[in-house]
Scaffold this motif. Structure first.
Motif, PDB file in Angstrom:
ATOM      1  N   ALA A 282       1.827  11.630  10.490  1.00  0.00           N
ATOM      2  CA  ALA A 282       0.345  10.514  10.931  1.00  0.00           C
ATOM      3  C   ALA A 282      -0.646  11.102  10.149  1.00  0.00           C
ATOM      4  CB  ALA A 282       0.729  11.235  12.275  1.00  0.00           C
ATOM      5  N   GLY A 283      -0.902  12.069   9.449  1.00  0.00           N
ATOM      6  CA  GLY A 283      -1.998  11.579   8.685  1.00  0.00           C
ATOM      7  C   GLY A 283      -1.920  10.786   8.048  1.00  0.00           C
ATOM      8  N   PHE A 284      -0.437  11.120   6.900  1.00  0.00           N
ATOM      9  CA  PHE A 284      -0.289   9.657   5.740  1.00  0.00           C
ATOM     10  C   PHE A 284      -0.677   8.424   5.840  1.00  0.00           C
ATOM     11  CE2 PHE A 284       1.676   8.118   2.900  1.00  0.00           C
ATOM     12  CZ  PHE A 284       1.871   8.732   1.822  1.00  0.00           C
ATOM     13  N   LEU A 285       0.132   8.561   7.684  1.00  0.00           N
ATOM     14  CA  LEU A 285       0.259   6.808   7.495  1.00  0.00           C
ATOM     15  C   LEU A 285      -0.724   6.299   8.132  1.00  0.00           C
ATOM     16  CD1 LEU A 285       4.041   6.798   9.375  1.00  0.00           C
ATOM     17  CD2 LEU A 285       3.627   6.074   7.257  1.00  0.00           C
ATOM     18  N   PHE A 286      -1.803   7.169   8.666  1.00  0.00           N
ATOM     19  CA  PHE A 286      -3.267   6.988   9.120  1.00  0.00           C
ATOM     20  C   PHE A 286      -3.623   6.217   7.745  1.00  0.00           C
ATOM     21  CE2 PHE A 286      -8.039   8.232   9.314  1.00  0.00           C
ATOM     22  CZ  PHE A 286      -7.898   6.351  10.165  1.00  0.00           C
ATOM     23  N   GLY A 287      -4.109   7.061   6.267  1.00  0.00           N
ATOM     24  CA  GLY A 287      -4.419   7.172   5.364  1.00  0.00           C
ATOM     25  C   GLY A 287      -3.438   5.630   4.819  1.00  0.00           C
ATOM     26  N   TYR A 288      -2.379   5.445   4.766  1.00  0.00           N
ATOM     27  CA  TYR A 288      -1.716   4.448   3.761  1.00  0.00           C
ATOM     28  C   TYR A 288      -2.396   2.907   4.772  1.00  0.00           C
ATOM     29  CZ  TYR A 288       1.680   1.903   2.129  1.00  0.00           C
ATOM     30  OH  TYR A 288       2.758   0.953   1.087  1.00  0.00           O
ATOM     31  N   THR A 289      -2.356   2.839   5.890  1.00  0.00           N
ATOM     32  CA  THR A 289      -2.824   1.574   6.697  1.00  0.00           C
ATOM     33  C   THR A 289      -3.994   1.564   6.885  1.00  0.00           C
ATOM     34  OG1 THR A 289      -3.002   2.927   9.243  1.00  0.00           O
ATOM     35  CG2 THR A 289      -0.689   1.884   8.123  1.00  0.00           C
ATOM     36  N   GLN A 290      -5.005   2.523   6.846  1.00  0.00           N
ATOM     37  CA  GLN A 290      -6.555   2.139   6.076  1.00  0.00           C
ATOM     38  C   GLN A 290      -6.552   2.284   4.751  1.00  0.00           C
ATOM     39  OE1 GLN A 290      -8.031   2.183   8.841  1.00  0.00           O
ATOM     40  NE2 GLN A 290      -6.020   2.478   9.498  1.00  0.00           N
ATOM     41  N   GLY A 291      -5.199   2.040   3.896  1.00  0.00           N
ATOM     42  CA  GLY A 291      -5.724   1.389   2.506  1.00  0.00           C
ATOM     43  C   GLY A 291      -6.439   2.678   2.028  1.00  0.00           C
TER      44      GLY A 291
END
Length: 330
Positions: A282-291
């Protein structure tokens, strides 16, 4: 603008969590640290043997969706529940987290899935899952417009157990890639990898999956080796982006020749490891989709995992957005 940051697809399960001693696992032939699939009869027996328990909506991908929403991200979820009490609990809980969830329940037989989770004194969780309505998830439950409008579609490896879900996932991957989106999966656990090793490798090598989440044991199982460095080299070669967690040693992120090591978050007390990998994703993908950078993505993942293992239950009881702000990560 995308309507959703991440769409997650998984088994919609209500977790029933209880503490026990290691002797209980041995006496009841429960494989420690694994997700054991059980039938209705076994589910009833184990439930009758449980001590005081806490009910919490779970399911790997559902936990990840809830975590992304807690960070302030836009999350959606596909998963099948029945028209029963546990189904109502699951629907209420995930919507209350701010997650888009519109998969229509159909009837009461089979009932909503439940997982009896026994937590031993070392914080390890041993899951005993009756899939119930989960096995009914199929291509007809996919919302194509949601897939097309999500930056990343993420699914759990556990979905490879119910047969019709495989086609649903492949349909999602096709729609996502046709719309310039990405697809991610978690290997779920080493026993799951053992069941579907060749299929998981094919998903990665064919480009059906772009981003892979794994823990150390799953990576070793995937490549049938005891050499962790070799497993890291292989997973980096087989997919575009991989995030491999290593418990208290943190995580390593791999993209081609690039490798980023991230330290685990400092915690007060280890209470329950349920949901640690889900919340890292969750944390990784949140950061990833925020660039954000890979290092920041890893730090956000470790922050979320570190928070959830200090509580009972797989979904964060505090605001991850607030925690990330306090840690200077967003």
């Amino acid at each position: 603008m995308s309507r959703f940051d991440v769409l997650t697809v998984g088994n919609a399960i209500v977790d029933i969590i209880s503490r026990c001693e290691d002797r209980f696992l041995i006496d009841n032939e429960i494989t420690k640290g694994a997700m054991n699939l059980i039938d209705a009869e076994r589910a009833e027996k184990l439930y009758s043997l449980m001590g005081p328990a806490v009910e919490a909506s779970g399911g790997s991908a559902g936990n990840t969706a809830a975590g992304i929403a807690s960070f302030g991200g836009k999350a959606a979820y596909f998963g099948k529940v029945a028209e029963d009490q546990l189904g109502q609990i699951f629907k209420h809980d995930i919507r209350a987290q701010g997650v888009h969830f519109e998969t229509v329940p159909e009837g009461t037989n089979p009932p909503t899935a439940r997982s009896m989770i026994f937590v031993t004194p070392d914080g390890e969780r041993s899951m005993n899952t009756y899939l119930g309505a989960c096995v009914e998830l199929g291509p007809e439950h996919i919302e194509p417009e949601v897939v097309a409008d999500a930056k990343v579609t993420y699914f759990e490896g556990y979905l490879w157990d119910p047969p019709r879900a495989k086609q649903a996932i492949l349909d999602c991957a096709r729609i996502a890639h046709e719309n310039g989106r990405e697809v991610s999966m978690t290997l779920s656990d080493s026993f799951c990898v053992g069941r579907y090793r060749d299929e998981f490798l094919d998903l990665m090598r064919s480009g059906t999956v772009d981003i892979v989440f794994s823990n150390q044991q799953e990576a070793l199982s995937l490549y049938e080796t005891d050499d962790f460095e070799l497993a890291l080299e292989k997973i980096a070669a087989d997919c575009k982006l991989a995030a491999v967690t290593m418990s208290e040693e943190g995580a390593v992120i791999l993209r081609g020749k690039e490798r980023v090591k991230v330290d685990a978050s400092t915690i007060g007390e280890l209470v329950d490891t349920t949901g640690a990998g889900d919340l890292f994703a969750a944390g990784f993908l949140f950061g990833y989709t925020q660039g954000r950078s890979l290092e920041d993505c890893g730090k956000l993942g470790c922050l979320a995992a570190g928070i959830v293992i200090q509580q009972i239950g797989p979904r964060p009881l505090v605001s991850l957005e607030k925690a990330a702000l306090e840690a200077g990560l967003i």
